[in-house]
Design a protein around this motif. Sequence first.
Motif, mmCIF file in Angstrom:
data_model
loop_
_atom_site.group_PDB
_atom_site.id
_atom_site.type_symbol
_atom_site.label_atom_id
_atom_site.label_comp_id
_atom_site.label_asym_id
_atom_site.label_seq_id
_atom_site.Cartn_x
_atom_site.Cartn_y
_atom_site.Cartn_z
ATOM 1 N N ALA A 6 5.663 19.192 8.818
ATOM 2 C CA ALA A 6 5.951 17.804 8.441
ATOM 3 C C ALA A 6 7.061 17.220 9.310
ATOM 4 O O ALA A 6 6.981 16.062 9.740
ATOM 5 N N ALA B 142 -5.641 12.183 12.447
ATOM 6 C CA ALA B 142 -5.271 10.928 11.787
ATOM 7 C C ALA B 142 -5.537 9.729 12.698
ATOM 8 O O ALA B 142 -6.008 8.683 12.234
ATOM 9 N N LEU C 15 -2.977 17.506 13.356
ATOM 10 C CA LEU C 15 -3.023 16.526 12.264
ATOM 11 C C LEU C 15 -2.886 15.102 12.801
ATOM 12 O O LEU C 15 -3.595 14.199 12.356
ATOM 13 N N ASP D 189 2.362 10.358 3.909
ATOM 14 C CA ASP D 189 2.180 11.627 3.200
ATOM 15 C C ASP D 189 3.167 12.687 3.693
ATOM 16 O O ASP D 189 3.723 13.447 2.902
ATOM 17 N N MET D 190 3.382 12.737 4.992
ATOM 18 C CA MET D 190 4.316 13.718 5.548
ATOM 19 C C MET D 190 5.757 13.415 5.122
ATOM 20 O O MET D 190 6.532 14.327 4.859
ATOM 21 N N THR E 290 -4.691 14.507 4.491
ATOM 22 C CA THR E 290 -3.513 15.331 4.258
ATOM 23 C C THR E 290 -3.808 16.419 3.234
ATOM 24 O O THR E 290 -3.383 17.565 3.396
ATOM 25 N N ILE F 60 -1.397 11.487 -2.045
ATOM 26 C CA ILE F 60 -1.630 11.668 -0.609
ATOM 27 C C ILE F 60 -3.087 11.381 -0.270
ATOM 28 O O ILE F 60 -3.957 11.397 -1.140
ATOM 29 N N VAL G 103 -1.178 9.035 6.714
ATOM 30 C CA VAL G 103 -0.788 10.435 6.869
ATOM 31 C C VAL G 103 0.719 10.537 7.126
ATOM 32 O O VAL G 103 1.376 11.453 6.633
#
Length: 186
Positions: free
Chosen positions: A94, A18, A14, A30-31, A74, A70, A27
């Motif tokens: 996450a 990103a 991820l 978002d996490m 994500t 988000i 991102v």
Amino acid sequence: MQNPRLANRYAKSLIDLAVEKNELEAVHGDMLLLQSIVRSNRDVVALLKSPVIKADKKIKILGAILDGKISGITSAFIRLVTIKGREAVLAEIAAEFEKQYNAIKGIVHVKLTSAAPLDNALLSMIREKVEAGAGRKIELETAVNPDLIGGFVLETGNELFDASVLRDLKDIKKQFLQNIYVSNIR
């Protein structure tokens, strides 16, 4: 942590995506949101870990919770993880993402435990001193432990700086128990 290798690999993928799409900050936000939802809502954790609820239903429920909050990357990532049957590890992913993000940005996590709550002026002064000493930006987590009596304990990585009254009292007690000032007479 149930499956750290799996979480590490998914988080790395991820992060790489990103960075490639130039959306690392979005991102990351978002996490952080996902972590706060998992921490504050046990029903979401139960949903993610439930083997009874089908993947498409989980995707719809997560979509309803996170829709508009988000980024597309994500959202697609959560969908992919759920389809692959790894949604139970989403909270770990996450958390691992946060660790890898901090490593990329050169941010060090520091925990400051004091005997009493500290005001913002003192916290900013401590932050400046620690950042100057570390030569890096820090993420400061604070905690209060009245058992310290006074002073503070500063933890970062593998280092611990204990400037508490409790530690001083323990040192004095140890010296008295060892009786290093009086020779053993028998």
